[in-house]
Motif scaffolding. Sequence first.
Motif, PDB file in Angstrom:
ATOM      1  N   SER A 240      -4.743   6.616 -11.861  1.00 40.98           N
ATOM      2  CA  SER A 240      -5.513   5.519 -12.453  1.00 40.98           C
ATOM      3  C   SER A 240      -5.292   5.437 -13.963  1.00 40.98           C
TER       4      SER A 240
ATOM      5  N   LEU B 279      -1.907  -1.130  -3.895  1.00 44.65           N
ATOM      6  CA  LEU B 279      -2.944  -0.120  -3.703  1.00 44.65           C
ATOM      7  C   LEU B 279      -2.307   1.248  -3.520  1.00 44.65           C
TER       8      LEU B 279
ATOM      9  N   VAL C  69      -5.738  11.018  -7.894  1.00 43.33           N
ATOM     10  CA  VAL C  69      -6.174   9.629  -8.066  1.00 43.33           C
ATOM     11  C   VAL C  69      -6.576   9.367  -9.514  1.00 43.33           C
TER      12      VAL C  69
ATOM     13  N   THR D  99      -3.423   5.198  -2.593  1.00 40.87           N
ATOM     14  CA  THR D  99      -4.509   6.060  -2.119  1.00 40.87           C
ATOM     15  C   THR D  99      -4.016   7.493  -1.992  1.00 40.87           C
TER      16      THR D  99
ATOM     17  N   ASP E 178      -8.852  14.003  -5.561  1.00 38.04           N
ATOM     18  CA  ASP E 178      -9.553  13.365  -6.675  1.00 38.04           C
ATOM     19  C   ASP E 178      -8.737  13.456  -7.957  1.00 38.04           C
TER      20      ASP E 178
ATOM     21  N   TRP F 224       0.843  -1.202   0.000  1.00 37.99           N
ATOM     22  CA  TRP F 224       0.000   0.000   0.000  1.00 37.99           C
ATOM     23  C   TRP F 224       0.876   1.249   0.000  1.00 37.99           C
TER      24      TRP F 224
ATOM     25  N   SER G   4      -4.199  -0.754  -8.115  1.00 42.99           N
ATOM     26  CA  SER G   4      -5.524  -0.140  -8.059  1.00 42.99           C
ATOM     27  C   SER G   4      -5.404   1.131  -7.227  1.00 42.99           C
ATOM     28  N   PHE G   5      -6.355   2.033  -7.438  1.00 44.22           N
ATOM     29  CA  PHE G   5      -6.287   3.333  -6.760  1.00 44.22           C
ATOM     30  C   PHE G   5      -7.651   3.702  -6.188  1.00 44.22           C
ATOM     31  N   ARG G   6      -7.627   4.429  -5.109  1.00 45.03           N
ATOM     32  CA  ARG G   6      -8.869   4.931  -4.529  1.00 45.03           C
ATOM     33  C   ARG G   6      -8.594   6.199  -3.731  1.00 45.03           C
ATOM     34  N   LYS G   7      -9.609   7.033  -3.641  1.00 46.68           N
ATOM     35  CA  LYS G   7      -9.494   8.240  -2.831  1.00 46.68           C
ATOM     36  C   LYS G   7      -9.619   7.859  -1.363  1.00 46.68           C
ATOM     37  N   MET G   8      -8.763   8.457  -0.540  1.00 43.68           N
ATOM     38  CA  MET G   8      -8.805   8.135   0.883  1.00 43.68           C
ATOM     39  C   MET G   8      -8.219   9.266   1.707  1.00 43.68           C
TER      40      MET G   8
END
Length: 278
Positions: A161, A148, A157, A150, A154, A116, A201-205
């Motif tokens: 991505s 991952l 990310v 994070t 926005d 991560w 993979s990516f995500r906002k956090m």
Amino acid sequence: MTKITPTEFALFSKYILEISGIALDKGKEYLVETRLHPLLEELGCKSYTDFYQKIQKDIRKDLEKRVIDAISTNETYFFRDKHPFELLQHKILPDLIDKRSQAGRKWNGRLPIRIWSAASSTGQEIYSIAMTMKELGLDLKTYDIKLLGTDISDAAVAQASYGRYNKFEAARGLTPQRLQRFFNRDGEHWRIKDEIRAMASFRKMNLMKPFTGLGKFDIIFCRNVAIYFTPQDRKMLYQKIASSLEPDGYLLIGSTESLSNETALFEPKKYLNSVMSG
């Protein structure tokens, strides 16, 4: 450029801390002015008070997202500081694979590796990790690799991505050999190849919020982000990171950072001029 008053700076410091965890002490007025002035101009605001009022009236919170995008530090580049990736290649991954193999830990016949990047910005760090793993000969057939990335922004990310970088971004930290091996030309830009993109993979956090649904990781990169938090928030962050790390896992922090005053949950180790904790 519109100047921010002491009262307005206090207001925005509190607001930014609430939405992002980023602590802005006195003396950082220039940073708020530099990062937020374009938004003021775009919206025709005459003052930061006027801008703040517009933010509060924005039910969809689009302006809040744009403030986070503007204020969060996105300074990054491929293989930043070099040593952590040498440490990953020569020490951490070989040791981890050896331990996991001896323990017979496999998932669908493959050895699991979970990494991560907690403040991945526009993706350069997590893709540097992926390239390091490829250069070690690790592939998705033999290893169940989950990377991952994070970030609170926005915009960051979204770019991560997509994996597309301009000439300047691509040139920072990448050798010509790596650029040719792991990227494709995309007009005036370079785009990460699918084999690397598929590993991540990516995500906002927001790191100040609960780590919901993250699971456990073998390796966590949390470099050059906690320095922007208050001491209390740093302690809370490292406690949550410790709960997300496998008992024999590794945490990598920035070269100028230290855990000695923050938490006793990690055992610091030095190797190849880098600091890792386990």
